[in-house]
Write a protein that holds these residues in place. Structure first.
Motif, PDB file in Angstrom:
ATOM      1  N   ARG A  81       0.821  -1.218   0.000  1.00 54.84           N
ATOM      2  CA  ARG A  81       0.000   0.000   0.000  1.00 54.84           C
ATOM      3  C   ARG A  81       0.853   1.266   0.000  1.00 54.84           C
ATOM      4  NH1 ARG A  81      -2.941  -3.037   3.888  1.00 54.84           N
ATOM      5  NH2 ARG A  81      -1.921  -1.847   5.544  1.00 54.84           N
ATOM      6  N   ALA A  82       2.010   1.229   0.640  1.00 59.70           N
ATOM      7  CA  ALA A  82       2.828   2.435   0.777  1.00 59.70           C
ATOM      8  C   ALA A  82       3.845   2.610  -0.346  1.00 59.70           C
ATOM      9  CB  ALA A  82       3.565   2.413   2.117  1.00 59.70           C
ATOM     10  N   ALA A  83       4.068   1.598  -1.176  1.00 65.77           N
ATOM     11  CA  ALA A  83       5.115   1.656  -2.201  1.00 65.77           C
ATOM     12  C   ALA A  83       4.793   2.696  -3.264  1.00 65.77           C
ATOM     13  CB  ALA A  83       5.290   0.285  -2.840  1.00 65.77           C
ATOM     14  N   ARG A  84       5.822   3.501  -3.628  1.00 63.73           N
ATOM     15  CA  ARG A  84       5.719   4.510  -4.688  1.00 63.73           C
ATOM     16  C   ARG A  84       7.064   4.611  -5.392  1.00 63.73           C
ATOM     17  NH1 ARG A  84       3.093   9.324  -1.300  1.00 63.73           N
ATOM     18  NH2 ARG A  84       5.225  10.075  -1.589  1.00 63.73           N
ATOM     19  N   PRO A  85       7.085   5.139  -6.614  1.00 60.87           N
ATOM     20  CA  PRO A  85       8.364   5.245  -7.329  1.00 60.87           C
ATOM     21  C   PRO A  85       9.377   6.144  -6.642  1.00 60.87           C
ATOM     22  CG  PRO A  85       6.513   5.421  -8.851  1.00 60.87           C
ATOM     23  CD  PRO A  85       5.934   5.471  -7.484  1.00 60.87           C
ATOM     24  N   SER A 108       8.622  -6.777  -7.204  1.00 62.30           N
ATOM     25  CA  SER A 108       7.853  -6.050  -8.215  1.00 62.30           C
ATOM     26  C   SER A 108       7.469  -4.641  -7.782  1.00 62.30           C
ATOM     27  CB  SER A 108       6.576  -6.831  -8.552  1.00 62.30           C
ATOM     28  OG  SER A 108       5.729  -6.938  -7.410  1.00 62.30           O
ATOM     29  N   LEU A 109       7.739  -4.261  -6.542  1.00 55.26           N
ATOM     30  CA  LEU A 109       7.336  -2.940  -6.050  1.00 55.26           C
ATOM     31  C   LEU A 109       8.238  -1.856  -6.640  1.00 55.26           C
ATOM     32  CD1 LEU A 109       6.638  -3.736  -2.284  1.00 55.26           C
ATOM     33  CD2 LEU A 109       5.000  -3.530  -4.159  1.00 55.26           C
ATOM     34  N   PRO A 110       7.696  -0.670  -6.886  1.00 62.02           N
ATOM     35  CA  PRO A 110       8.516   0.416  -7.433  1.00 62.02           C
ATOM     36  C   PRO A 110       9.384   1.051  -6.361  1.00 62.02           C
ATOM     37  CG  PRO A 110       6.281   1.186  -7.056  1.00 62.02           C
ATOM     38  CD  PRO A 110       6.268  -0.282  -6.735  1.00 62.02           C
ATOM     39  N   GLY A 111      10.330   1.888  -6.793  1.00 57.89           N
ATOM     40  CA  GLY A 111      11.182   2.619  -5.875  1.00 57.89           C
ATOM     41  C   GLY A 111      12.523   1.947  -5.656  1.00 57.89           C
ATOM     42  N   ASP A 112      13.425   2.668  -4.960  1.00 56.16           N
ATOM     43  CA  ASP A 112      14.749   2.143  -4.641  1.00 56.16           C
ATOM     44  C   ASP A 112      14.658   1.153  -3.492  1.00 56.16           C
ATOM     45  OD1 ASP A 112      15.630   3.828  -6.583  1.00 56.16           O
ATOM     46  OD2 ASP A 112      16.320   5.390  -5.203  1.00 56.16           O
ATOM     47  N   ARG A 113      15.763   0.375  -3.316  1.00 52.27           N
ATOM     48  CA  ARG A 113      15.794  -0.631  -2.261  1.00 52.27           C
ATOM     49  C   ARG A 113      17.085  -0.522  -1.473  1.00 52.27           C
ATOM     50  NH1 ARG A 113      14.802  -5.368  -6.353  1.00 52.27           N
ATOM     51  NH2 ARG A 113      12.666  -4.935  -7.047  1.00 52.27           N
ATOM     52  N   LEU A 114      16.972  -0.735  -0.171  1.00 54.78           N
ATOM     53  CA  LEU A 114      18.119  -0.923   0.721  1.00 54.78           C
ATOM     54  C   LEU A 114      17.894  -2.240   1.448  1.00 54.78           C
ATOM     55  CD1 LEU A 114      20.677  -0.149   2.235  1.00 54.78           C
ATOM     56  CD2 LEU A 114      19.284   1.260   3.780  1.00 54.78           C
ATOM     57  N   VAL A 115      18.648  -3.260   1.072  1.00 53.81           N
ATOM     58  CA  VAL A 115      18.488  -4.604   1.629  1.00 53.81           C
ATOM     59  C   VAL A 115      19.579  -4.803   2.671  1.00 53.81           C
ATOM     60  CG1 VAL A 115      18.245  -7.043   1.109  1.00 53.81           C
ATOM     61  CG2 VAL A 115      17.642  -5.343  -0.623  1.00 53.81           C
ATOM     62  N   ALA A 186      17.146  -0.986 -14.197  1.00 58.96           N
ATOM     63  CA  ALA A 186      15.827  -0.542 -14.665  1.00 58.96           C
ATOM     64  C   ALA A 186      15.398   0.758 -13.976  1.00 58.96           C
ATOM     65  CB  ALA A 186      14.778  -1.633 -14.428  1.00 58.96           C
ATOM     66  N   GLY A 187      16.349   1.676 -13.826  1.00 61.20           N
ATOM     67  CA  GLY A 187      16.042   2.953 -13.201  1.00 61.20           C
ATOM     68  C   GLY A 187      15.911   2.907 -11.694  1.00 61.20           C
ATOM     69  N   ARG A 188      16.168   1.767 -11.066  1.00 59.99           N
ATOM     70  CA  ARG A 188      16.051   1.598  -9.622  1.00 59.99           C
ATOM     71  C   ARG A 188      17.440   1.427  -9.018  1.00 59.99           C
ATOM     72  NH1 ARG A 188      13.277  -2.782  -9.550  1.00 59.99           N
ATOM     73  NH2 ARG A 188      11.223  -1.981  -8.944  1.00 59.99           N
ATOM     74  N   THR A 189      17.715   2.119  -7.931  1.00 64.09           N
ATOM     75  CA  THR A 189      18.976   1.977  -7.212  1.00 64.09           C
ATOM     76  C   THR A 189      18.824   0.910  -6.134  1.00 64.09           C
ATOM     77  OG1 THR A 189      19.554   4.304  -7.579  1.00 64.09           O
ATOM     78  CG2 THR A 189      20.691   3.155  -5.797  1.00 64.09           C
TER      79      THR A 189
END
Length: 379
Positions: A81-85, A108-115, A186-189
């Motif tokens: 629900r909170a995911a955004r580009p 599949s969620l948009p936006g950057d990721r810090l794992v 794909a444009g995601r960091t």
């Protein structure tokens, strides 16, 4: 002689008593409110609301004070629900993520990721561009041109997994000898860090840790903090090692055990009592423990080390819980859950879960067992 008190004096005394009572009530209310606001809030590792040493309340509060909107997601549905580009998704406690559907949804969620400190399965789905390279004492100078690391400088972050590019054609930026790695897809960091110790309440006190944690988690104006404290998803059709062993092996092992027992009985007969013999040297217990630990590490026997840690922890916990050695796993988990503030699933995973697959996970398991034992002792 008869005396009469003045009505004015009685009214004055009543008003004085009323103001004193109101003042006392105000002091009690302020003290109760202060105690409620400043009371410690225990919780699990990297939990956003936890003020315990391994919680992440300090980092989440610092991000909010610096203008970052932090959305704390308690489950996968809240993340979706909170995911955004324009959002950075911080994923921690990855050993609670199970099932192909759960990881596919997160990927599949948009936006950057810090794992943060990912398991093998989580890393393959959320950061497919990198793979594990080994372990390192996570610390020292950054050794890279990543702005977040350069602004933080040297950091002392403990033992960490290291990473490298999964293929030669994947451009990555590697810092701290591989403990921190970043690439764009794909444009995601996507940023992967092999340790979560530097982001906890206690870890922020280390040199450069607070700056690095703020720079990594505050890279976007909006952050989704996802550190599940219970199992997310299920594994369908999973097979254990016992399912893969042929039936003939069990008969062979049974015959071998019988032969060993007969030989031990034959060779173990004695003609008299045991004779005590003084040792030529005195070996300290700490040296024995260190020697066994080095043997485990040289053979990568993480399963035996984890079993030893869990057995020792249970041996100390059972007398405090009033349970015997024949208590079932569920009974022990329920008794511990009544004494601590952790989720029963977390307790069951830590006390009776599977063996860790890396040194970082073994270190994390030891830390979690220490937290459980300390909370039971102090309860």
């Amino acid at each position: 002689m008869t005396t009469h008190s003045s009505p004015r004096v009685s009214v004055t005394q009543w008003r004085t008593a009323r103001w004193i009572a109101l003042a006392v009530a105000a002091v009690v209310a302020v003290a109760a409110l202060t105690t409620f606001l400043t009371a410690p809030r225990p919780g699990g590792l990297m939990e956003a609301d936890s003020t315990s040493p391994d919680g992440a309340h300090a980092l989440v509060t610092l991000l909010g004070d610096h203008g970052v909107e932090v959305v704390v997601a308690d489950d996968l549905d809240a993340v979706v629900r909170a995911a955004r580009p324009d959002t950075l998704l911080v994923v921690a406690q990855t050993y609670f993520l199970y099932g192909e559907d759960t990881l596919t949804t997160l990927a599949s969620l948009p936006g950057d990721r810090l794992v943060v400190a990912p398991t093998a399965g989580t890393r393959e789905r959320l950061a497919p561009g990198v793979r594990r390279d080994g372990t390192t004492p996570f610390g020292g100078r950054p050794g890279c041109d990543l702005p977040e690391a350069m602004r933080s400088g040297a950091a002392d972050l403990g033992v960490s997994d290291t990473f490298k590019a999964a293929a030669d054609d994947v451009p990555v930026t590697t810092c701290y000898d591989g403990a921190l790695i970043r690439y764009t897809e794909a444009g995601r960091t996507v940023t992967v860090v092999g340790s979560n110790d530097f982001m906890t309440n206690a870890g922020l006190l280390g040199k450069g840790n607070a700056a690095l944690a703020m720079n990594l988690a505050g890279a976007r104006d909006r952050v989704i903090w996802y550190a599940p404290q219970r199992t997310e998803g299920t594994i369908e059709g999973a097979r254990t090692i016992a399912d893969l062993i042929p039936d003939q092996v069990y008969w062979a092992v049974l015959q071998l055990c019988l032969a060993v027992a007969l030989i031990a009985w034959w060779r173990g007969r004695r003609l008299g009592p045991l004779v005590a013999e003084k040792l030529p040297v005195v070996v300290r217990a700490s040296e024995t423990v260190e020697g066994r630990a080095r043997l485990y590490r040289s053979r990568r026997a993480r399963d035996r080390a984890a079993a030893a840690l869990r057995t020792a922890t249970l041996a100390r916990l059972l007398p405090r819980l009033g349970l015997g050695t024949s208590a079932t796993d569920s009974a022990v988990t329920e008794a511990v859950a009544q004494r601590v503030s952790l989720d029963p699933n977390t307790l069951a995973y830590s006390l009776f879960g599977p063996s860790p697959t890396s040194d970082a996970e073994l270190h994390q398991l030891a830390h979690q067992l220490d937290v459980i034992e300390r909370q039971v002792t102090q309860s």
